[in-house]
Write an enzyme that holds these catalytic residues in place. Structure first.
Site, short mmCIF file in Angstrom:
data_model
loop_
_atom_site.label_atom_id
_atom_site.label_comp_id
_atom_site.label_asym_id
_atom_site.label_seq_id
_atom_site.Cartn_x
_atom_site.Cartn_y
_atom_site.Cartn_z
N LEU A 118 0.87 -1.17 0.00
CA LEU A 118 0.00 0.00 0.00
C LEU A 118 0.91 1.22 0.00
O LEU A 118 1.85 1.31 0.80
CB LEU A 118 -0.89 -0.01 1.24
CG LEU A 118 -2.09 0.94 1.29
CD1 LEU A 118 -3.01 0.71 0.09
CD2 LEU A 118 -2.86 0.74 2.59
N ASP A 119 0.67 2.17 -0.92
CA ASP A 119 1.52 3.35 -1.04
C ASP A 119 1.72 4.04 0.30
O ASP A 119 0.82 4.03 1.15
CB ASP A 119 0.92 4.35 -2.03
CG ASP A 119 0.92 3.83 -3.46
OD1 ASP A 119 1.69 2.89 -3.74
OD2 ASP A 119 0.16 4.36 -4.29
N SER A 120 2.87 4.68 0.46
CA SER A 120 3.15 5.38 1.72
C SER A 120 2.14 6.51 1.96
O SER A 120 1.81 6.82 3.10
CB SER A 120 4.57 5.95 1.70
OG SER A 120 4.75 6.83 0.61
N ARG A 254 -3.40 4.95 -8.86
CA ARG A 254 -2.75 6.16 -9.37
C ARG A 254 -2.79 6.21 -10.89
O ARG A 254 -3.01 7.26 -11.49
CB ARG A 254 -1.30 6.22 -8.86
CG ARG A 254 -1.19 6.59 -7.39
CD ARG A 254 0.25 6.61 -6.93
NE ARG A 254 0.83 5.28 -6.87
CZ ARG A 254 2.07 4.97 -7.26
NH1 ARG A 254 2.84 5.91 -7.79
NH2 ARG A 254 2.52 3.75 -7.15
#
Length: 348
Positions: A118-120, A254
Site C-alpha cells: 500500500l503506497d506510503s 494512481r
C-alpha cells in the site's frame, strides 16, 4: 519492617525518662496483624517478581506459536515495509526478545510479512501473515481489493499522486460530473493498464521507485491486463472527484486516476487513497489499529479471521512434537526480504 523498627527505637531514645508503657492485648493483636500483613505483602511481591520473570518467556512462546492471516490499519506516512517493521518491533519488545537468556540456545525465526503493498501516502487495510500464515499471502494478491480514491483534476505529478512534483497543468473548468461518469465504463472490466514509474515493480532486481529517486532514467513497463470489478463516482466538487473502486491484483489506482484525467483532455493525480477492503478483510471490521498491536489482540484476531479464509487455505494445526521448549529456544529474530510478486513482501 526493619525501617519501622528503627523508627520506633529512635523515637523511644528521645524520651529516656519516660517509663515504658505495658503493651495492651489490643495493641499486641494489632502489631501481630500488621506483621502478618507485611509478611503476606512480601510473599506476594516475591511471587509477583517470579511471575514477571517467567512472563516474557511465556509471551515469547505465544508469539512464536502464532500462525495465520490478519489485518492492520496502515496510516498515511510509512511504507508497508516500514509499518511491518514497526509491528514486528512492538511484538518483540512485548515478548522481551531477543533476550540474553536465550543466547546459547538454538535459533528460531519469527516469520511475518504482508500481502500487498500500500503506497506510503495511502491508508487502510494491510493484510499481514504471521508464522505459517506467510504462505497464504500470495493468495491475497489474486483476491479483490476495494479503494476510496480522491483525485485532483488539472495537475499531473511524476508520482501520479500529491507527494510528487507537478509536471503538467491543464484546465478542467469545463469538465462536468456527467463527463466523468460517461467515461468510467472504459475503465471497467478487463482492461490494459500501464503501471506507474514510481512503483514496487522491479528492474534488474531493484524497485523502479528506488531507481527514480536516484535520478536514473527508467522506461515505463508495458501495459498489462488488469481487472476492475466495479467503478463509480461518489462525489464531484471541481477540481476534486471521489471514486469507489473494486479491482483485482496488480491494479494501480494512481494510474487509473491519471488515465481518467487524460481521457477528459486534462490531467489528474491522486490526492487521497484509502484501501477499505482486501480479500475478506475490511477496514472497519478487521483492521487492527496500532494500539491493538499486542500478542493477545493479534491472537484473538487470528482466531476470528480464520473463518474468513477459504477452507482449502486453512492452516493445519501444529504438530504435537512442536513443544514449548523448542519455541523458547529463540536467540534472535531475522527479517529479510525475498523476491516475490510485484506488490508482495514476505519477510522471514
Amino acid at each position: 519492617m526493619a525501617a519501622a523498627e528503627a523508627a520506633v527505637v529512635s523515637s523511644s531514645s528521645l524520651k529516656p525518662d519516660t517509663a515504658p508503657v505495658p503493651e495492651s492485648a489490643e495493641m499486641a493483636a494489632a502489631t501481630a496483624a500488621t506483621s502478618s500483613a507485611m509478611a503476606a505483602a512480601a510473599a506476594i511481591a516475591a511471587r509477583t517478581g517470579s511471575e514477571a520473570r517467567v512472563s516474557k518467556p511465556a509471551l515469547a512462546t505465544k508469539l512464536l506459536s502464532l500462525s495465520g492471516v490478519f489485518a492492520v490499519h496502515k496510516p498515511k506516512g510509512p511504507t508497508s515495509a516500514e509499518l511491518l517493521n514497526r509491528l514486528k518491533e512492538k511484538l518483540l519488545a512485548e515478548a522481551g526478545m531477543p533476550s540474553p537468556e536465550w543466547t546459547k540456545r538454538k535459533k528460531q525465526t519469527l516469520k511475518i510479512g504482508h500481502g500487498g503493498t500500500l503506497d506510503s501516502a495511502a491508508r487502510g487495510v494491510l493484510v499481514v501473515g504471521i508464522g505459517r500464515g506467510t504462505k497464504l499471502l500470495t493468495s491475497m494478491l489474486s483476491g479483490s481489493k476495494r479503494y476510496i480514491a480522491t483525485g485532483e483534476l488539472g495537475k499531473a505529478t511524476d508520482t501520479l499522486d500529491s507527494t510528487g512534483k507537478v509536471t503538467e497543468e491543464k484546465p478542467y473548468d469545463k469538465i462536468t460530473q456527467e463527463d466523468i461518469e460517461g467515461i468510467l465504463q472504459k475503465f471497467t472490466g478487463n482492461i490494459m493498464q500501464v503501471p506507474p514509474l514510481y512503483s514496487a515493480l522491479k528492474k534488474d532486481g531493484q524497485r523502479l521507485s528506488t531507481l527514480m529517486k536516484r535520478g536514473e532514467v527508467v522506461e515505463a513497463k508495458p501495459a498489462r491486463p488488469v481487472t476492475v470489478y466495479s467503478l463509480s463516482l461518489q462525489k464531484f466538487q471541481p477540481p476534486f472527484f471521489t471514486l469507489d473502486v473494486e479491482c483485482g491484483g496488480g491494479f494501480y489506482i494512481r494510474s487509473l486516476v491519471s488515465d481518467i484525467g487524460k481521457e477528459l483532455s486534462s490531467c489528474a493525480n491522486v490526492l487521497e487513497l484509502t484501501r477499505t477492503k482486501q480479500g475478506p478483510f475490511t477496514l472497519e471490521e478487521h483492521a487492527l489499529p496500532e494500539d491493538k498491536w499486542t500478542i493477545d489482540d493479534i491472537a484473538q484476531s487470528l482466531e476470528q479471521c480464520s473463518s474468513l479464509l477459504p477452507a482449502e487455505t486453512a492452516l493445519k494445526k501444529s504438530k504435537p512434537e512442536e513443544s514449548n521448549e523448542q519455541v523458547l529456544s529463540c536467540e534472535y529474530i531475522t527479517l529479510n526480504e525475498i523476491k516475490g510478486e510485484d506488490d508482495v513482501i514476505k519477510t522471514f
